[in-house]
Design a protein around this motif. Sequence first.
Motif, PDB file in Angstrom:
ATOM      1  N   ALA A 140      83.036  -6.817 -58.277  1.00  0.00           N
ATOM      2  CA  ALA A 140      83.531  -6.978 -56.912  1.00  0.00           C
ATOM      3  C   ALA A 140      85.023  -6.729 -56.852  1.00  0.00           C
ATOM      4  O   ALA A 140      85.767  -7.123 -57.748  1.00  0.00           O
ATOM      5  CB  ALA A 140      83.222  -8.385 -56.414  1.00  0.00           C
ATOM      6  N   SER A 141      85.454  -6.060 -55.806  1.00  0.00           N
ATOM      7  CA  SER A 141      86.880  -5.830 -55.584  1.00  0.00           C
ATOM      8  C   SER A 141      87.179  -5.980 -54.096  1.00  0.00           C
ATOM      9  O   SER A 141      86.289  -5.939 -53.259  1.00  0.00           O
ATOM     10  CB  SER A 141      87.297  -4.446 -56.068  1.00  0.00           C
ATOM     11  N   GLY A 142      88.446  -6.165 -53.792  1.00  0.00           N
ATOM     12  CA  GLY A 142      88.846  -6.381 -52.416  1.00  0.00           C
ATOM     13  C   GLY A 142      89.387  -7.786 -52.256  1.00  0.00           C
ATOM     14  O   GLY A 142      90.048  -8.308 -53.137  1.00  0.00           O
ATOM     15  N   ARG A 143      89.048  -8.424 -51.181  1.00  0.00           N
ATOM     16  CA  ARG A 143      89.588  -9.746 -50.926  1.00  0.00           C
ATOM     17  C   ARG A 143      88.983 -10.768 -51.861  1.00  0.00           C
ATOM     18  O   ARG A 143      87.960 -10.540 -52.487  1.00  0.00           O
ATOM     19  CB  ARG A 143      89.344 -10.145 -49.480  1.00  0.00           C
ATOM     20  N   SER A 144      89.606 -11.925 -51.925  1.00  0.00           N
ATOM     21  CA  SER A 144      89.146 -12.989 -52.798  1.00  0.00           C
ATOM     22  C   SER A 144      87.757 -13.475 -52.405  1.00  0.00           C
ATOM     23  O   SER A 144      87.457 -13.655 -51.227  1.00  0.00           O
ATOM     24  CB  SER A 144      90.120 -14.166 -52.737  1.00  0.00           C
ATOM     25  N   LEU A 145      86.911 -13.654 -53.411  1.00  0.00           N
ATOM     26  CA  LEU A 145      85.545 -14.122 -53.172  1.00  0.00           C
ATOM     27  C   LEU A 145      85.318 -15.496 -53.772  1.00  0.00           C
ATOM     28  O   LEU A 145      84.180 -15.910 -53.967  1.00  0.00           O
ATOM     29  CB  LEU A 145      84.550 -13.126 -53.771  1.00  0.00           C
ATOM     30  N   SER A 146      86.389 -16.214 -54.042  1.00  0.00           N
ATOM     31  CA  SER A 146      86.282 -17.419 -54.844  1.00  0.00           C
ATOM     32  C   SER A 146      85.358 -18.466 -54.253  1.00  0.00           C
ATOM     33  O   SER A 146      84.823 -19.298 -54.972  1.00  0.00           O
ATOM     34  CB  SER A 146      87.671 -18.025 -55.058  1.00  0.00           C
ATOM     35  N   THR A 147      85.143 -18.452 -52.934  1.00  0.00           N
ATOM     36  CA  THR A 147      84.291 -19.475 -52.332  1.00  0.00           C
ATOM     37  C   THR A 147      83.015 -18.905 -51.725  1.00  0.00           C
ATOM     38  O   THR A 147      82.261 -19.633 -51.082  1.00  0.00           O
ATOM     39  CB  THR A 147      85.055 -20.246 -51.240  1.00  0.00           C
ATOM     40  N   TYR A 148      82.763 -17.639 -51.920  1.00  0.00           N
ATOM     41  CA  TYR A 148      81.587 -16.989 -51.323  1.00  0.00           C
ATOM     42  C   TYR A 148      80.553 -16.694 -52.413  1.00  0.00           C
ATOM     43  O   TYR A 148      80.808 -15.878 -53.288  1.00  0.00           O
ATOM     44  CB  TYR A 148      81.988 -15.693 -50.622  1.00  0.00           C
ATOM     45  N   PRO A 149      79.402 -17.314 -52.337  1.00  0.00           N
ATOM     46  CA  PRO A 149      78.390 -17.070 -53.366  1.00  0.00           C
ATOM     47  C   PRO A 149      77.972 -15.609 -53.421  1.00  0.00           C
ATOM     48  O   PRO A 149      78.087 -14.865 -52.444  1.00  0.00           O
ATOM     49  CB  PRO A 149      77.213 -17.941 -52.914  1.00  0.00           C
ATOM     50  N   MET A 150      77.487 -15.221 -54.583  1.00  0.00           N
ATOM     51  CA  MET A 150      76.957 -13.876 -54.797  1.00  0.00           C
ATOM     52  C   MET A 150      75.458 -13.976 -55.021  1.00  0.00           C
ATOM     53  O   MET A 150      74.965 -14.973 -55.566  1.00  0.00           O
ATOM     54  CB  MET A 150      77.609 -13.250 -56.027  1.00  0.00           C
ATOM     55  N   ALA A 151      74.757 -12.937 -54.633  1.00  0.00           N
ATOM     56  CA  ALA A 151      73.301 -12.939 -54.782  1.00  0.00           C
ATOM     57  C   ALA A 151      72.815 -11.584 -55.269  1.00  0.00           C
ATOM     58  O   ALA A 151      73.479 -10.563 -55.060  1.00  0.00           O
ATOM     59  CB  ALA A 151      72.628 -13.284 -53.459  1.00  0.00           C
ATOM     60  N   TRP A 152      71.670 -11.613 -55.919  1.00  0.00           N
ATOM     61  CA  TRP A 152      70.947 -10.386 -56.273  1.00  0.00           C
ATOM     62  C   TRP A 152      69.672 -10.340 -55.440  1.00  0.00           C
ATOM     63  O   TRP A 152      68.965 -11.351 -55.300  1.00  0.00           O
ATOM     64  CB  TRP A 152      70.584 -10.369 -57.750  1.00  0.00           C
ATOM     65  N   PHE A 153      69.394  -9.177 -54.910  1.00  0.00           N
ATOM     66  CA  PHE A 153      68.149  -8.886 -54.208  1.00  0.00           C
ATOM     67  C   PHE A 153      67.504  -7.677 -54.898  1.00  0.00           C
ATOM     68  O   PHE A 153      68.150  -6.978 -55.674  1.00  0.00           O
ATOM     69  CB  PHE A 153      68.415  -8.519 -52.739  1.00  0.00           C
ATOM     70  N   ARG A 154      66.251  -7.431 -54.573  1.00  0.00           N
ATOM     71  CA  ARG A 154      65.599  -6.231 -55.070  1.00  0.00           C
ATOM     72  C   ARG A 154      64.625  -5.703 -54.023  1.00  0.00           C
ATOM     73  O   ARG A 154      64.118  -6.464 -53.192  1.00  0.00           O
ATOM     74  CB  ARG A 154      64.875  -6.493 -56.391  1.00  0.00           C
ATOM     75  N   GLN A 155      64.391  -4.408 -54.098  1.00  0.00           N
ATOM     76  CA  GLN A 155      63.451  -3.780 -53.184  1.00  0.00           C
ATOM     77  C   GLN A 155      62.572  -2.801 -53.949  1.00  0.00           C
ATOM     78  O   GLN A 155      63.070  -1.810 -54.490  1.00  0.00           O
ATOM     79  CB  GLN A 155      64.173  -3.052 -52.055  1.00  0.00           C
ATOM     80  N   ALA A 156      61.296  -3.116 -54.001  1.00  0.00           N
ATOM     81  CA  ALA A 156      60.326  -2.241 -54.643  1.00  0.00           C
ATOM     82  C   ALA A 156      59.828  -1.221 -53.635  1.00  0.00           C
ATOM     83  O   ALA A 156      59.895  -1.452 -52.425  1.00  0.00           O
ATOM     84  CB  ALA A 156      59.161  -3.070 -55.182  1.00  0.00           C
ATOM     85  N   PRO A 157      59.300  -0.090 -54.109  1.00  0.00           N
ATOM     86  CA  PRO A 157      58.797   0.945 -53.190  1.00  0.00           C
ATOM     87  C   PRO A 157      57.752   0.385 -52.240  1.00  0.00           C
ATOM     88  O   PRO A 157      56.809  -0.289 -52.660  1.00  0.00           O
ATOM     89  CB  PRO A 157      58.193   1.979 -54.140  1.00  0.00           C
ATOM     90  N   GLY A 158      57.960   0.648 -50.950  1.00  0.00           N
ATOM     91  CA  GLY A 158      56.998   0.221 -49.948  1.00  0.00           C
ATOM     92  C   GLY A 158      57.039  -1.248 -49.611  1.00  0.00           C
ATOM     93  O   GLY A 158      56.202  -1.742 -48.856  1.00  0.00           O
ATOM     94  N   LYS A 159      58.009  -1.963 -50.161  1.00  0.00           N
ATOM     95  CA  LYS A 159      58.110  -3.399 -49.895  1.00  0.00           C
ATOM     96  C   LYS A 159      59.456  -3.744 -49.283  1.00  0.00           C
ATOM     97  O   LYS A 159      60.415  -2.979 -49.359  1.00  0.00           O
ATOM     98  CB  LYS A 159      57.898  -4.193 -51.183  1.00  0.00           C
ATOM     99  N   GLU A 160      59.512  -4.935 -48.693  1.00  0.00           N
ATOM    100  CA  GLU A 160      60.766  -5.399 -48.121  1.00  0.00           C
ATOM    101  C   GLU A 160      61.690  -5.890 -49.244  1.00  0.00           C
ATOM    102  O   GLU A 160      61.248  -6.279 -50.326  1.00  0.00           O
ATOM    103  CB  GLU A 160      60.505  -6.538 -47.137  1.00  0.00           C
ATOM    104  N   ARG A 161      62.980  -5.869 -48.937  1.00  0.00           N
ATOM    105  CA  ARG A 161      63.933  -6.385 -49.905  1.00  0.00           C
ATOM    106  C   ARG A 161      63.742  -7.893 -50.035  1.00  0.00           C
ATOM    107  O   ARG A 161      63.556  -8.599 -49.033  1.00  0.00           O
ATOM    108  CB  ARG A 161      65.347  -6.044 -49.452  1.00  0.00           C
TER     109      ARG A 161
END
Length: 128
Positions: free
Chosen positions: A24-45
């Motif tokens: 991550a780059s840009g503004r400070s993210l020190s208090t904003y959680p990070m998440a991982w998502f995934r999207q398989a073919p033909g499915k919702e994220r």
Amino acid sequence: QVQLVESGGGLVQAGGSLRLSCAASGRSLSTYPMAWFRQAPGKEREFVAAISWTGGSTYYADSVKGRFTISSDNAKNTVYLQMNTLKPEDTAVYYCAVAQTPRTVVARPFREYECNYWGQGTQVTVSS
């Protein structure tokens, strides 16, 4: 403005491991959680895992609990997703995202609309 760059995807056999990174780059993210998502073919994220920068609070989707580990390196502004015992159903494009709302504890799955910055995604393919 925040920029997220994922890396580490690839092709792996079932039972193998991969580690994804999200820088991550840009503004400070020190208090904003990070998440991982995934999207398989033909499915919702779908939500995979989340972490708070402070305190290391984490939360996982049931489908990956015990196999995936999310972690962060605050000095590098980087979040990782260690994926072990991979299954063919883990095949998807994996995205990292930043939560809109600052919080120090993550205790439930994130919804897409709760994240306002997204990476470009990295492909993970698990062969059987």
